[in-house]
Design a protein around this motif. Structure first.
Motif, mmCIF file in Angstrom:
data_model
loop_
_atom_site.group_PDB
_atom_site.id
_atom_site.type_symbol
_atom_site.label_atom_id
_atom_site.label_comp_id
_atom_site.label_asym_id
_atom_site.label_seq_id
_atom_site.Cartn_x
_atom_site.Cartn_y
_atom_site.Cartn_z
ATOM 1 N N ALA A 1 -5.677 6.811 -1.005
ATOM 2 C CA ALA A 1 -6.534 5.850 -0.549
ATOM 3 C C ALA A 1 -8.231 6.299 -0.558
ATOM 4 N N ASN A 2 -9.077 5.545 -0.931
ATOM 5 C CA ASN A 2 -10.334 5.741 -1.146
ATOM 6 C C ASN A 2 -11.299 4.941 -0.295
ATOM 7 N N ALA A 3 -12.186 5.494 0.281
ATOM 8 C CA ALA A 3 -13.034 4.535 1.302
ATOM 9 C C ALA A 3 -14.632 4.640 0.578
ATOM 10 N N ARG A 4 -14.970 3.397 0.388
ATOM 11 C CA ARG A 4 -16.469 3.456 -0.187
ATOM 12 C C ARG A 4 -17.251 3.047 0.932
ATOM 13 N N GLY A 5 -17.558 4.090 1.827
ATOM 14 C CA GLY A 5 -18.356 3.366 3.094
ATOM 15 C C GLY A 5 -17.793 4.127 4.068
ATOM 16 N N PRO A 6 -18.295 3.712 5.297
ATOM 17 C CA PRO A 6 -18.189 4.388 6.538
ATOM 18 C C PRO A 6 -16.812 3.928 7.074
ATOM 19 N N TRP A 7 -15.613 4.309 6.481
ATOM 20 C CA TRP A 7 -14.039 3.716 6.926
ATOM 21 C C TRP A 7 -13.350 5.049 7.093
ATOM 22 N N ASP A 8 -12.266 4.930 7.667
ATOM 23 C CA ASP A 8 -11.223 5.875 7.896
ATOM 24 C C ASP A 8 -10.002 5.109 7.224
ATOM 25 N N PHE A 9 -9.720 5.392 6.060
ATOM 26 C CA PHE A 9 -8.618 4.738 5.555
ATOM 27 C C PHE A 9 -7.731 5.597 5.060
ATOM 28 N N LYS A 10 -6.345 5.387 5.074
ATOM 29 C CA LYS A 10 -5.256 6.424 4.729
ATOM 30 C C LYS A 10 -3.645 5.774 5.047
ATOM 31 N N PRO A 11 -2.970 6.173 4.018
ATOM 32 C CA PRO A 11 -1.628 5.862 4.120
ATOM 33 C C PRO A 11 -0.879 6.383 5.405
ATOM 34 N N ALA A 12 0.186 6.109 5.684
ATOM 35 C CA ALA A 12 0.994 6.797 6.746
ATOM 36 C C ALA A 12 1.968 7.912 6.062
ATOM 37 N N THR A 13 1.947 7.838 4.752
ATOM 38 C CA THR A 13 2.577 9.009 4.013
ATOM 39 C C THR A 13 1.949 9.061 2.627
ATOM 40 N N ASN A 14 1.670 10.252 2.074
ATOM 41 C CA ASN A 14 1.073 10.489 0.697
ATOM 42 C C ASN A 14 2.304 10.374 -0.239
ATOM 43 N N HIS A 15 3.384 10.451 -0.053
ATOM 44 C CA HIS A 15 4.361 10.592 -1.068
ATOM 45 C C HIS A 15 5.829 10.315 -0.487
ATOM 46 N N LEU A 16 6.509 9.305 -1.490
ATOM 47 C CA LEU A 16 7.808 8.678 -1.362
ATOM 48 C C LEU A 16 8.695 8.776 -2.806
ATOM 49 N N THR A 17 9.901 9.231 -2.303
ATOM 50 C CA THR A 17 10.854 9.068 -3.559
ATOM 51 C C THR A 17 11.683 7.885 -3.422
ATOM 52 N N VAL A 18 11.674 7.066 -4.623
ATOM 53 C CA VAL A 18 12.419 5.732 -4.354
ATOM 54 C C VAL A 18 13.131 5.574 -5.493
ATOM 55 N N HIS A 19 14.298 4.793 -5.688
ATOM 56 C CA HIS A 19 15.227 4.265 -6.646
ATOM 57 C C HIS A 19 14.547 3.100 -7.203
ATOM 58 N N PRO A 20 14.687 2.976 -8.614
ATOM 59 C CA PRO A 20 14.290 1.570 -9.047
ATOM 60 C C PRO A 20 14.930 0.604 -8.465
ATOM 61 N N GLY A 21 14.399 -0.762 -7.944
ATOM 62 C CA GLY A 21 15.089 -1.676 -7.365
ATOM 63 C C GLY A 21 15.124 -1.564 -5.958
ATOM 64 N N GLU A 22 14.825 -0.406 -5.283
ATOM 65 C CA GLU A 22 14.826 -0.370 -3.846
ATOM 66 C C GLU A 22 13.685 -0.853 -3.197
ATOM 67 N N LEU A 23 13.703 -1.643 -2.180
ATOM 68 C CA LEU A 23 12.749 -2.392 -1.290
ATOM 69 C C LEU A 23 12.135 -0.935 -0.240
ATOM 70 N N THR A 24 10.659 -0.995 -0.504
ATOM 71 C CA THR A 24 10.149 0.061 0.423
ATOM 72 C C THR A 24 9.025 -0.434 1.107
ATOM 73 N N THR A 25 8.606 0.262 2.268
ATOM 74 C CA THR A 25 7.581 -0.366 2.926
ATOM 75 C C THR A 25 6.575 1.028 3.306
ATOM 76 N N VAL A 26 5.512 1.009 3.087
ATOM 77 C CA VAL A 26 4.610 1.932 3.407
ATOM 78 C C VAL A 26 3.408 1.444 4.331
ATOM 79 N N MET A 27 2.913 1.989 5.519
ATOM 80 C CA MET A 27 1.840 1.614 6.161
ATOM 81 C C MET A 27 0.660 2.160 5.837
ATOM 82 N N TYR A 28 -0.613 1.478 5.870
ATOM 83 C CA TYR A 28 -1.951 1.913 5.742
ATOM 84 C C TYR A 28 -2.638 1.786 7.095
ATOM 85 N N GLU A 29 -3.344 2.743 7.590
ATOM 86 C CA GLU A 29 -4.317 2.556 8.531
ATOM 87 C C GLU A 29 -5.674 2.361 8.353
ATOM 88 N N PHE A 30 -6.398 1.502 8.988
ATOM 89 C CA PHE A 30 -7.816 1.261 8.590
ATOM 90 C C PHE A 30 -8.859 1.387 10.291
#
Length: 208
Positions: free
Chosen positions: A84-113
């Motif tokens: 996550a990169n912010a161009r400007g005065p924002w705090d912007f980040k994912p809830a996690t920086n790394h996940l291991t998934v299987h192809p075809g597996e439905l996954t959700t990751v949250m981002y905070e602004f």
């Protein structure tokens, strides 16, 4: 004498026709070059792996039915890195920086602004991928990218990215990096903030 005049006039007409033909060719080439700029730009970005975007993302073409019909390949694991990169005065980040998934597996990751400014701001996020061959195989059902969001001073929000990796991903790709750049959309909230301040000012002050 008349023959010479006729020959001269005929020569001028041929020169004019030749010049007209050249001008038409130049106009056609310029028009073709203008139309070719967009696909050329996309091809260059794809070749360099810069800000690689897919049409499916812009149109949200991935459907829930497509996921239901996708089998999970438990024989493979893909490392997903979130940047996550912010161009400007924002705090912007994912809830996690790394996940291991299987192809075809439905996954959700949250981002905070978080808007850390003392003014209302509008911004949007643009995604990119590495390696470039993974772009068409990273399928999103829900994403905040390409949408414009407005946050009040100090406001914090969270939005999800719901995705799966297409099992057709080349087997030599072991890691995918999903990177977002979140930047301010300028020239929109300045007028809104000024209008709010004007409306909140005392009547006598507004007259001045």
């Amino acid at each position: 004498m008349s023959d010479k005049r006729w020959q001269l006039a005929d020569l001028l007409r041929r020169d004019n026709r030749l010049m007209m033909g050249k001008l038409l060719v130049v106009v056609a080439l310029m028009s073709g070059f203008g139309y070719a700029l967009v696909p050329v730009y996309r091809a260059v970005c794809t070749a360099l792996g810069i800000n690689v975007l897919t049409l499916a993302e812009g149109t949200h073409a991935v459907r829930a039915e497509d996921v239901k019909n996708t089998q999970v390949d438990y024989s493979r694991s893909i490392e997903i890195e979130f940047d996550a990169n912010a161009r400007g005065p924002w705090d912007f980040k994912p809830a996690t920086n790394h996940l291991t998934v299987h192809p075809g597996e439905l996954t959700t990751v949250m981002y905070e602004f978080r808007n850390v400014q003392d003014r209302t701001m509008s911004a949007q996020a643009i995604p990119s991928y590495a390696p470039k061959q993974a772009t068409s195989h990273f399928k999103k059902l829900e994403c905040f990218c390409f949408n414009e969001y407005t946050l009040a001073p100090g406001e914090v929000k969270q939005w999800p990215v719901v995705f799966y990796v297409d099992p057709k991903l080349p087997r030599d790709v072991k890691t995918i990096t999903l990177s977002y750049t979140f930047f301010e959309v300028t020239g929109k909230d300045v007028g809104k903030d000024a209008a709010k301040k004007q409306a909140a000012a005392p009547a006598q002050e507004r007259k001045l």
